[in-house]
Design a protein around this motif. Sequence first.
Motif, PDB file in Angstrom:
ATOM      1  N   THR A 130      56.685  22.903 139.502  1.00  0.00           N
ATOM      2  CA  THR A 130      55.576  23.019 140.452  1.00  0.00           C
ATOM      3  C   THR A 130      56.005  23.600 141.791  1.00  0.00           C
ATOM      4  OG1 THR A 130      55.957  20.715 141.116  1.00  0.00           O
ATOM      5  CG2 THR A 130      54.268  21.122 139.430  1.00  0.00           C
ATOM      6  N   GLU A 131      57.316  23.654 142.070  1.00  0.00           N
ATOM      7  CA  GLU A 131      57.824  24.161 143.344  1.00  0.00           C
ATOM      8  C   GLU A 131      58.402  25.565 143.234  1.00  0.00           C
ATOM      9  OE1 GLU A 131      60.594  21.414 145.021  1.00  0.00           O
ATOM     10  OE2 GLU A 131      59.330  19.665 144.623  1.00  0.00           O
ATOM     11  N   GLN A 132      58.552  26.068 142.029  1.00  0.00           N
ATOM     12  CA  GLN A 132      59.281  27.323 141.837  1.00  0.00           C
ATOM     13  C   GLN A 132      58.546  28.531 142.414  1.00  0.00           C
ATOM     14  OE1 GLN A 132      60.216  27.577 137.670  1.00  0.00           O
ATOM     15  NE2 GLN A 132      61.755  25.955 137.749  1.00  0.00           N
ATOM     16  N   LEU A 133      57.239  28.618 142.200  1.00  0.00           N
ATOM     17  CA  LEU A 133      56.495  29.786 142.691  1.00  0.00           C
ATOM     18  C   LEU A 133      56.541  29.852 144.214  1.00  0.00           C
ATOM     19  CD1 LEU A 133      54.688  32.232 142.056  1.00  0.00           C
ATOM     20  CD2 LEU A 133      52.721  30.687 142.222  1.00  0.00           C
ATOM     21  N   CYS A 134      56.353  28.718 144.871  1.00  0.00           N
ATOM     22  CA  CYS A 134      56.411  28.683 146.331  1.00  0.00           C
ATOM     23  C   CYS A 134      57.797  29.124 146.822  1.00  0.00           C
ATOM     24  CB  CYS A 134      56.085  27.281 146.828  1.00  0.00           C
ATOM     25  SG  CYS A 134      56.134  27.100 148.623  1.00  0.00           S
ATOM     26  N   ALA A 135      58.844  28.635 146.161  1.00  0.00           N
ATOM     27  CA  ALA A 135      60.201  29.015 146.544  1.00  0.00           C
ATOM     28  C   ALA A 135      60.440  30.510 146.326  1.00  0.00           C
ATOM     29  CB  ALA A 135      61.212  28.190 145.757  1.00  0.00           C
ATOM     30  N   PHE A 136      59.855  31.063 145.257  1.00  0.00           N
ATOM     31  CA  PHE A 136      59.974  32.505 145.027  1.00  0.00           C
ATOM     32  C   PHE A 136      59.388  33.294 146.189  1.00  0.00           C
ATOM     33  CE2 PHE A 136      57.529  36.274 143.773  1.00  0.00           C
ATOM     34  CZ  PHE A 136      58.565  37.133 143.459  1.00  0.00           C
ATOM     35  N   TRP A 137      58.168  32.926 146.645  1.00  0.00           N
ATOM     36  CA  TRP A 137      57.545  33.659 147.743  1.00  0.00           C
ATOM     37  C   TRP A 137      58.339  33.505 149.029  1.00  0.00           C
ATOM     38  CZ3 TRP A 137      54.914  37.509 146.533  1.00  0.00           C
ATOM     39  CH2 TRP A 137      53.989  37.500 145.485  1.00  0.00           C
ATOM     40  N   HIS A 138      58.938  32.336 149.250  1.00  0.00           N
ATOM     41  CA  HIS A 138      59.807  32.178 150.416  1.00  0.00           C
ATOM     42  C   HIS A 138      60.991  33.139 150.341  1.00  0.00           C
ATOM     43  CE1 HIS A 138      57.584  28.571 151.494  1.00  0.00           C
ATOM     44  NE2 HIS A 138      58.291  28.507 152.612  1.00  0.00           N
ATOM     45  N   GLY A 139      61.611  33.203 149.163  1.00  0.00           N
ATOM     46  CA  GLY A 139      62.748  34.099 149.006  1.00  0.00           C
ATOM     47  C   GLY A 139      62.379  35.561 149.154  1.00  0.00           C
ATOM     48  N   HIS A 178      53.814  29.250 158.158  1.00  0.00           N
ATOM     49  CA  HIS A 178      52.822  29.095 157.094  1.00  0.00           C
ATOM     50  C   HIS A 178      51.426  29.108 157.708  1.00  0.00           C
ATOM     51  CE1 HIS A 178      55.530  28.055 153.721  1.00  0.00           C
ATOM     52  NE2 HIS A 178      56.333  27.724 154.708  1.00  0.00           N
ATOM     53  N   GLN A 179      50.605  29.990 157.194  1.00  0.00           N
ATOM     54  CA  GLN A 179      49.209  30.080 157.626  1.00  0.00           C
ATOM     55  C   GLN A 179      48.387  30.262 156.354  1.00  0.00           C
ATOM     56  OE1 GLN A 179      48.290  32.069 161.383  1.00  0.00           O
ATOM     57  NE2 GLN A 179      46.794  33.301 160.305  1.00  0.00           N
ATOM     58  N   HIS A 180      47.886  29.171 155.844  1.00  0.00           N
ATOM     59  CA  HIS A 180      47.231  29.167 154.529  1.00  0.00           C
ATOM     60  C   HIS A 180      46.231  30.315 154.385  1.00  0.00           C
ATOM     61  CE1 HIS A 180      45.841  27.428 150.799  1.00  0.00           C
ATOM     62  NE2 HIS A 180      44.596  27.650 151.195  1.00  0.00           N
ATOM     63  N   PRO A 181      46.336  31.091 153.317  1.00  0.00           N
ATOM     64  CA  PRO A 181      47.163  30.895 152.119  1.00  0.00           C
ATOM     65  C   PRO A 181      48.438  31.721 152.134  1.00  0.00           C
ATOM     66  CG  PRO A 181      45.506  32.530 151.654  1.00  0.00           C
ATOM     67  CD  PRO A 181      45.322  32.149 153.100  1.00  0.00           C
ATOM     68  N   CYS A 182      48.965  32.006 153.305  1.00  0.00           N
ATOM     69  CA  CYS A 182      50.073  32.950 153.424  1.00  0.00           C
ATOM     70  C   CYS A 182      51.362  32.276 153.871  1.00  0.00           C
ATOM     71  CB  CYS A 182      49.728  34.047 154.426  1.00  0.00           C
ATOM     72  SG  CYS A 182      48.302  35.046 153.980  1.00  0.00           S
ATOM     73  N   VAL A 183      52.474  32.898 153.491  1.00  0.00           N
ATOM     74  CA  VAL A 183      53.776  32.573 154.053  1.00  0.00           C
ATOM     75  C   VAL A 183      54.272  33.823 154.765  1.00  0.00           C
ATOM     76  CG1 VAL A 183      54.966  33.149 151.889  1.00  0.00           C
ATOM     77  CG2 VAL A 183      56.096  31.719 153.596  1.00  0.00           C
ATOM     78  N   ILE A 184      54.813  33.630 155.962  1.00  0.00           N
ATOM     79  CA  ILE A 184      55.266  34.730 156.808  1.00  0.00           C
ATOM     80  C   ILE A 184      56.720  34.480 157.177  1.00  0.00           C
ATOM     81  CG2 ILE A 184      54.895  35.973 158.982  1.00  0.00           C
ATOM     82  CD1 ILE A 184      51.993  34.656 158.902  1.00  0.00           C
ATOM     83  N   ALA A 185      57.573  35.472 157.002  1.00  0.00           N
ATOM     84  CA  ALA A 185      58.973  35.378 157.392  1.00  0.00           C
ATOM     85  C   ALA A 185      59.248  36.380 158.504  1.00  0.00           C
ATOM     86  CB  ALA A 185      59.891  35.645 156.203  1.00  0.00           C
ATOM     87  N   VAL A 186      60.034  35.959 159.489  1.00  0.00           N
ATOM     88  CA  VAL A 186      60.405  36.811 160.616  1.00  0.00           C
ATOM     89  C   VAL A 186      61.925  36.820 160.726  1.00  0.00           C
ATOM     90  CG1 VAL A 186      60.179  37.212 163.099  1.00  0.00           C
ATOM     91  CG2 VAL A 186      58.274  36.201 161.819  1.00  0.00           C
ATOM     92  N   CYS A 187      62.500  37.986 160.975  1.00  0.00           N
ATOM     93  CA  CYS A 187      63.948  38.128 161.144  1.00  0.00           C
ATOM     94  C   CYS A 187      64.236  38.869 162.445  1.00  0.00           C
ATOM     95  CB  CYS A 187      64.558  38.889 159.963  1.00  0.00           C
ATOM     96  SG  CYS A 187      66.345  39.154 160.091  1.00  0.00           S
TER      97      CYS A 187
END
Length: 202
Positions: A130-139, A178-187
Amino acid sequence: MVTLVTGDIAALSAPDVVARWLPASVSAAAPDGPRRQPFLAGRVMLAAHCPDESLQALTYNHHGKPAFTRPGAPFFNISHSGNEIVLAIDTFAPVGVDIEIERPRKTWPRIAQDYFGAAELQRLKALPETEQLCAFWHGWTLREAVLKQRGGSVWDMAALDVSTSALNAHNLYTRWHHQHPCVIAVCAAHPFDLAVVTMTRA
């Protein structure tokens, strides 16, 4: 401090909003087809949040990453997914941002196998299902943000080491928002706090 501006593509590319914020020459340069609305929305965000810069004088690297040409101008990066768009602004150094709608994707294991390192893929598969898809999008968003900070392309993704120690060794630092339904990464190329602003039609 890195500023993260979030917005709605349909709202920010509406004709009255575009007419208010953009010079006619910038509007006329917008591509036709599906890229038109994201282009206009991104330029509206830049006009609103970098008012001292010229949108007519952007330069592009060989992967198409835009930048202001004035010495001392802020650095920025834009990303969109679906109807969501984000703009990251950094006063000090190049910045990268990626946004993805966290959505089901049956092919994520194959994508992760092609683009993630073996160690990270093993960690993903060790998580509860149940956590794998979320972790994929984070990666995925993390890799995209790092590549965009460096001005690279998705073809460089498989060679990336995005462990915290590896990134810090290259003076790269990341944050997620996190801003539902999105995940945003900044570098960014320095430790940073993230100031999040939402831009509306007004």
